[in-house]
Motif scaffolding. Structure first.
Motif, short mmCIF file in Angstrom:
data_model
loop_
_atom_site.label_atom_id
_atom_site.label_comp_id
_atom_site.label_asym_id
_atom_site.label_seq_id
_atom_site.Cartn_x
_atom_site.Cartn_y
_atom_site.Cartn_z
N SER A 176 73.53 76.45 48.07
CA SER A 176 74.97 76.18 48.11
C SER A 176 75.69 77.42 47.58
CB SER A 176 75.31 74.96 47.26
OG SER A 176 75.18 75.26 45.89
N CYS A 177 77.01 77.39 47.69
CA CYS A 177 77.81 78.48 47.12
C CYS A 177 78.67 77.94 45.98
CB CYS A 177 78.69 79.12 48.20
SG CYS A 177 79.78 77.97 49.08
N GLY A 178 78.13 76.95 45.26
CA GLY A 178 78.83 76.38 44.13
C GLY A 178 78.81 77.28 42.92
N LYS A 207 86.26 78.99 44.84
CA LYS A 207 86.51 77.84 43.98
C LYS A 207 85.66 77.88 42.72
CE LYS A 207 88.00 74.68 47.63
NZ LYS A 207 87.74 73.38 48.32
N ALA A 208 84.53 78.60 42.79
CA ALA A 208 83.68 78.70 41.61
C ALA A 208 84.38 79.44 40.48
CB ALA A 208 82.38 79.41 41.97
N ALA A 209 85.35 80.29 40.81
CA ALA A 209 86.04 81.08 39.79
C ALA A 209 87.51 80.69 39.64
CB ALA A 209 85.94 82.57 40.13
N GLU A 222 92.05 80.34 36.29
CA GLU A 222 90.60 80.43 36.41
C GLU A 222 89.92 79.20 35.83
OE1 GLU A 222 89.61 85.15 36.27
OE2 GLU A 222 90.00 84.16 34.36
N ALA A 223 88.73 78.89 36.36
CA ALA A 223 87.93 77.79 35.84
C ALA A 223 87.44 78.13 34.43
CB ALA A 223 86.73 77.53 36.76
N ASP A 224 87.35 77.11 33.57
CA ASP A 224 87.00 77.35 32.17
C ASP A 224 85.61 77.96 32.03
OD1 ASP A 224 89.43 76.35 31.40
OD2 ASP A 224 88.69 74.34 30.97
N ARG A 225 84.62 77.44 32.77
CA ARG A 225 83.26 77.97 32.65
C ARG A 225 83.19 79.41 33.15
NH1 ARG A 225 78.89 75.91 35.15
NH2 ARG A 225 77.53 76.38 33.38
#
Length: 545
Positions: A176-178, A207-209, A222-225
């Protein structure tokens, strides 16, 4: 005289003329007219050949009609503009034109860009050449690739991390590209490169970033992780403009993915696992380091040798790239992770477990103890079961074993072999359905302590000897394992063909060390017997007195 080009002829004529040769002599020497000699003396370059007028074609009377259709399309809705096929059909149906489709296609392909420029509606954008400093910048992107995985055609995702200065790229294929694949791709690339770029790394709006794009600016939520991840490695992110307009801002990695896909994924690779494919990808990356990009004088690896010492060092502490879940185990001894289901040991039914989901696999923990590990499913709505997780339940319910889904998956994966089936059939014939199936399940429980290869070999040996108990299979498997561990040599093929079963007490006695102690003696005890007789005689004399 060898054939000369016109430029060479003019140069020879001018040289002879400067040397004092007369024009008539030059004419005879080179077999040319006086006009040619005069033109050569007057000009270094020959006159360009006159272009012949274009030959008339059957399309000429209709070119103005085609131009009108293309001009009308400039203001027409985007989805209701003329295609080449529609133009061709209109010419034939409305004007009875005797033209071919290829003739119309060639003219429209040449004329349409010209009309856009003449109308002033052609998108004209200037591109400024860039110079990248070594060790400063990089680009990241995903690209989809199709592979044949275990005989099935599936779509996977190719992660690419490319240094802007040297062009050194590191690739990885994921299911996947998650976000898990995004992080693991970064970790693999940075470890392979040996450092982190000191300046920005270019991304599109994955979307991962990126959690949210704020208008047309470059501001992003940006995503927290991802914030924690890039802070851990010291990555400075730079986001390109959304859509096709920003593709050129990371054109290096866009072109790199296309090159890698055309040169290494054509034809479609056939592999049994993604781990096997990624081993090939690592070799392809090493091979690509020896090539030159465009007209560069040196190879990618040669430029990378300059760039590598300038990268920032990697942090010493690892970063957990997997995503954490805490699902509850259902009554089928399964957990739901994303859109798929995976098995765990039946003793955990009803409990909550901790799952760390990685890009290619997932690990299940119960109180910090690993209890299951599965390869991640690619398709949605799938189910992956491990037969070993159900053995404690099946030994109590042997009737459920023949139709168990986990058994079918074990057969497909090659873990339940034809040797298992043959031994099972013989055990059922000898002991009955219930007892024979329970004996097979006891054999499968041995796989927790005996390797799969030794267990299958033990099954085969026990089957030849007609030993249809789990103890006999365990004994034969251990004998084979010990024979392989002995440094003196391998067992002969003749001895392997003769299946012999040794009882457990005999095997234990045969493996005891030799007893060198002397045999026991009772001589010392005989002295006690003489004393007892003597004391008894004195007692009898006393009674007589």
């Amino acid at each position: 005289m060898p054939q000369m080009s016109k430029v060479e002829l003019y140069a020879a004529i001018r040289r002879d003329h400067r040397g004092g040769m007369k024009i008539r002599e030059i004419e005879r020497k080179y077999n040319v007219s006086w006009r040619t000699v005069r033109k050569a003396v007057d000009s270094v370059w020959p006159e360009p050949r006159k272009q012949l007028p274009p030959r008339p074609t059957a399309l000429d009377p209709y070119k103005s009609l085609i131009d009108g259709m293309l001009l009308a399309d400039l203001d027409a809705p985007r989805k209701q503009r003329h295609t080449i096929t529609r133009i061709f059909h209109r010419l034939v149906e409305e004007h009875a034109a005797d033209v071919s489709y290829q003739m119309v296609r060639r003219y429209v392909s040449d004329r349409k860009p010209q009309i856009l420029v003449e109308s002033g509606k052609a998108p004209v954008e200037a591109f400024v050449p860039q110079t990248h400093q070594p060790g400063m910048e990089a680009e990241v992107d995903f690209g989809d690739v199709t592979i044949r995985l275990a005989g099935e055609l599936v779509t996977c995702y190719l992660f690419s991390f490319r240094l802007s200065y040297s062009g050194k790229a590191v690739h990885r294929v994921f299911a996947s590209c998650g976000q898990e694949a995004f992080f693991e791709g970064h970790v693999h690339a940075l470890r392979t490169l040996g450092g982190v770029p000191r300046s920005k790394v270019r991304y599109d709006n994955l979307k991962a970033a990126v959690a949210r794009v704020l208008g047309l600016s470059r501001a992003r939520v940006e995503a927290d992780r991802w914030i924690a991840f890039r802070s851990h490695f010291g990555i400075e992110s730079f986001y390109c403009r959304p859509g096709i307009e920003g593709a050129h801002e990371k054109g290096g990695v866009e072109g790199q993915i296309g090159y890698f896909r055309r040169n290494h994924f054509t034809p479609v690779p056939e592999v049994n696992s993604l781990a096997e494919l990624n081993e090939l990808v690592d070799q392809w990356d090493l091979h690509d380091g020896r090539r030159r990009i465009g007209s560069r004088p040196r190879t990618i690896d040669e430029y990378f040798q300059v760039e590598r010492p300038l990268l920032m060092p990697l942090p010493e502490e690892p970063f957990e790239t997997g995503r954490l879940f805490t699902p509850r185990v259902d009554r089928y001894s399964q957990i739901a992770v994303r859109t798929n289901r995976y098995s765990v040991p039946v003793r955990l039914i009803g409990k909550r477990v901790r799952v760390v989901l990685h890009a290619s696999h997932l690990v299940v923990f119960d109180r910090n103890v690993e209890v299951a590990r599965h390869e991640r499913l690619i398709a949605k709505g799938g189910c992956r079961l491990d037969l070993d997780h159900y053995l404690e339940a099946l030994i109590r319910k042997p009737g459920a074993f023949p139709g168990a889904t986990a058994l079918e998956q074990a057969r497909s994966a090659g873990k339940f072999t034809p040797v298992h089936d043959a031994w099972w059939a013989a055990a059922v014939k000898a002991h009955g359905d219930t007892a024979g199936t329970r004996a097979l399940i006891e054999v499968l429980l041995l796989a927790r302590h005996v390797s799969h290869e030794h267990l299958v070999a033990g099954l085969a040996m026990a089957l030849r000897a007609g030993a249809l108990t789990a103890d006999a299979v365990a004994l034969e498997a251990r004998k084979i394992a010990q024979a392989e561990a002995e440094p003196t040599g391998k067992p002969s093929s003749a001895g392997a063909a003769r299946a012999t079963v040794t009882f457990l007490h005999e095997w234990r006695l045969a493996h005891l060390p030799p007893d060198t102690r002397p045999l026991p003696s009772v001589t010392h005890y005989d002295q006690l017997l003489r004393r007892r007789r003597a004391s008894g005689g004195e007692h009898r004399e006393g009674e007589a007195q």
